[in-house]
Design a protein around this motif. Structure first.
Motif, PDB file in Angstrom:
ATOM      1  N   ARG A  14      -5.816   3.375  -7.947  1.00 52.08           N
ATOM      2  CA  ARG A  14      -5.880   4.680  -7.260  1.00 52.08           C
ATOM      3  C   ARG A  14      -6.178   5.792  -8.264  1.00 52.08           C
ATOM      4  NH1 ARG A  14      -1.557   2.284  -4.487  1.00 52.08           N
ATOM      5  NH2 ARG A  14       0.005   3.423  -5.718  1.00 52.08           N
ATOM      6  N   GLN A  15      -5.579   5.714  -9.444  1.00 54.80           N
ATOM      7  CA  GLN A  15      -5.859   6.719 -10.462  1.00 54.80           C
ATOM      8  C   GLN A  15      -7.340   6.689 -10.849  1.00 54.80           C
ATOM      9  OE1 GLN A  15      -4.686   6.024 -14.531  1.00 54.80           O
ATOM     10  NE2 GLN A  15      -4.351   8.214 -14.909  1.00 54.80           N
ATOM     11  N   ALA A  16      -7.874   5.496 -11.039  1.00 51.26           N
ATOM     12  CA  ALA A  16      -9.290   5.362 -11.403  1.00 51.26           C
ATOM     13  C   ALA A  16     -10.192   5.961 -10.324  1.00 51.26           C
ATOM     14  CB  ALA A  16      -9.643   3.891 -11.644  1.00 51.26           C
ATOM     15  N   GLU A  17      -9.886   5.678  -9.071  1.00 50.82           N
ATOM     16  CA  GLU A  17     -10.674   6.234  -7.963  1.00 50.82           C
ATOM     17  C   GLU A  17     -10.584   7.753  -7.935  1.00 50.82           C
ATOM     18  OE1 GLU A  17      -9.254   4.350  -4.400  1.00 50.82           O
ATOM     19  OE2 GLU A  17      -9.992   2.379  -5.012  1.00 50.82           O
ATOM     20  N   VAL A  37     -17.358  10.041 -14.732  1.00 52.03           N
ATOM     21  CA  VAL A  37     -17.312   8.636 -15.133  1.00 52.03           C
ATOM     22  C   VAL A  37     -16.935   7.792 -13.913  1.00 52.03           C
ATOM     23  CG1 VAL A  37     -16.194   6.971 -16.669  1.00 52.03           C
ATOM     24  CG2 VAL A  37     -16.678   9.277 -17.487  1.00 52.03           C
ATOM     25  N   GLY A  38     -17.608   6.670 -13.749  1.00 46.67           N
ATOM     26  CA  GLY A  38     -17.366   5.798 -12.605  1.00 46.67           C
ATOM     27  C   GLY A  38     -16.033   5.080 -12.683  1.00 46.67           C
ATOM     28  N   ASP A  39     -15.525   4.702 -11.526  1.00 44.09           N
ATOM     29  CA  ASP A  39     -14.212   4.063 -11.492  1.00 44.09           C
ATOM     30  C   ASP A  39     -14.189   2.714 -12.206  1.00 44.09           C
ATOM     31  OD1 ASP A  39     -15.734   2.929  -9.468  1.00 44.09           O
ATOM     32  OD2 ASP A  39     -14.128   2.923  -7.997  1.00 44.09           O
ATOM     33  N   GLU A  40     -15.311   1.987 -12.216  1.00 45.74           N
ATOM     34  CA  GLU A  40     -15.315   0.708 -12.928  1.00 45.74           C
ATOM     35  C   GLU A  40     -15.162   0.915 -14.431  1.00 45.74           C
ATOM     36  OE1 GLU A  40     -19.435   2.134 -12.871  1.00 45.74           O
ATOM     37  OE2 GLU A  40     -18.021   1.851 -11.253  1.00 45.74           O
ATOM     38  N   ALA A  44     -17.843  -4.576 -11.898  1.00 53.18           N
ATOM     39  CA  ALA A  44     -16.637  -3.901 -11.398  1.00 53.18           C
ATOM     40  C   ALA A  44     -15.532  -4.910 -11.110  1.00 53.18           C
ATOM     41  CB  ALA A  44     -16.967  -3.088 -10.149  1.00 53.18           C
ATOM     42  N   LYS A  45     -15.894  -6.030 -10.510  1.00 53.87           N
ATOM     43  CA  LYS A  45     -14.911  -7.071 -10.189  1.00 53.87           C
ATOM     44  C   LYS A  45     -14.304  -7.634 -11.468  1.00 53.87           C
ATOM     45  CE  LYS A  45     -12.904 -10.034  -7.398  1.00 53.87           C
ATOM     46  NZ  LYS A  45     -11.622  -9.648  -6.867  1.00 53.87           N
ATOM     47  N   THR A  46     -15.111  -7.848 -12.485  1.00 53.50           N
ATOM     48  CA  THR A  46     -14.619  -8.354 -13.769  1.00 53.50           C
ATOM     49  C   THR A  46     -13.661  -7.356 -14.402  1.00 53.50           C
ATOM     50  OG1 THR A  46     -16.644  -9.628 -14.106  1.00 53.50           O
ATOM     51  CG2 THR A  46     -15.330  -9.137 -16.072  1.00 53.50           C
ATOM     52  N   ALA A  47     -14.029  -6.072 -14.381  1.00 50.35           N
ATOM     53  CA  ALA A  47     -13.165  -5.036 -14.955  1.00 50.35           C
ATOM     54  C   ALA A  47     -11.826  -5.003 -14.237  1.00 50.35           C
ATOM     55  CB  ALA A  47     -13.856  -3.672 -14.865  1.00 50.35           C
ATOM     56  N   LEU A  48     -11.848  -5.103 -12.932  1.00 48.51           N
ATOM     57  CA  LEU A  48     -10.615  -5.070 -12.146  1.00 48.51           C
ATOM     58  C   LEU A  48      -9.744  -6.294 -12.430  1.00 48.51           C
ATOM     59  CD1 LEU A  48      -9.013  -3.485 -10.055  1.00 48.51           C
ATOM     60  CD2 LEU A  48     -10.259  -4.705  -8.287  1.00 48.51           C
ATOM     61  N   GLU A  84      -6.209   9.326 -18.848  1.00 46.05           N
ATOM     62  CA  GLU A  84      -6.748  10.693 -18.718  1.00 46.05           C
ATOM     63  C   GLU A  84      -7.136  11.264 -20.068  1.00 46.05           C
ATOM     64  OE1 GLU A  84      -4.919  13.480 -16.045  1.00 46.05           O
ATOM     65  OE2 GLU A  84      -3.900  11.846 -14.990  1.00 46.05           O
ATOM     66  N   ALA A  85      -6.256  11.116 -21.064  1.00 46.12           N
ATOM     67  CA  ALA A  85      -6.531  11.670 -22.395  1.00 46.12           C
ATOM     68  C   ALA A  85      -7.740  10.984 -23.032  1.00 46.12           C
ATOM     69  CB  ALA A  85      -5.300  11.513 -23.283  1.00 46.12           C
TER      70      ALA A  85
END
Length: 182
Positions: free
Chosen positions: A94-97, A105-108, A67-71, A132-133
């Motif tokens: 915030r959109q991902a959360e 699907v998880g936020d990461e 997750a940290k790497t993705a961020l 989103e799409a």
């Protein structure tokens, strides 16, 4: 006589005292044996629990690092776009959360998709719409068990299609109708 009587009483007290102490010691030993047996069982139980607990800890650390790497990738990719700010990065987080809270699907995974889209020099508004799409498309194609790697692949395919690289996209497995090419 009196002296003998005192000695007899003393001897009697010592014998009675010793016998009751022996009973107390035997009770204490029995209790200690039960306690030791219980400790042994707890030890065996803890040994049985140690492996799953360690595995859980390792998995948690791996998940955190992923997750940290993705961020980090998303943040660096967004900030490369001209005029992008940390507020753009926070808005995408915030959109991902929010999408993760209502979806499957998880936020990461969503952040990874956003990072890949950002690598195509897209602005925040475009990334938000495409996220989103692309997420809807990816879940429709792969189902709820979509992997982070697959989601990133879908984001890359969508971004390439937007750049006009349809031949590359169709070779990757994306299918378009005649109307979609127009």
């Amino acid at each position: 006589y009196r002296e003998n009587k005192l000695m007899a009483e003393t001897d009697l007290k010592v014998i009675i005292s010793t016998r009751s102490d022996l009973k107390g010691l035997q009770s204490a030993r029995t209790a200690l044996d039960k306690f030791s047996s219980g400790i042994g069982k707890v030890g065996l139980l803890m040994t049985g629990l140690a492996a799953p607990l360690i595995a859980f800890g390792i998995q948690s650390v791996k998940s955190y690092m992923k997750a940290k790497t993705a961020l980090t990738i998303m943040e660096k990719s967004v900030l490369k776009h001209k005029g992008a700010t940390l507020e753009d990065v926070r808005a995408l987080e915030r959109q991902a959360e929010a999408l993760a809270a209502v979806g499957v699907v998880g936020d990461e995974t969503i952040v990874s998709m956003q990072g890949r889209l950002a690598q195509f020099d897209l602005n925040r508004d475009t990334i938000e719409k495409l996220t989103e799409a692309t997420l809807d498309f990816a879940v429709a194609e792969q189902g709820v068990n979509i992997t982070q790697e697959s989601a990133v692949g879908y984001a890359q395919g969508i971004a390439k299609a937007l750049q006009g690289q349809l031949d590359v996209v169709t070779k990757s497995g994306f299918k378009f109708t005649e109307a979609q090419f127009a």
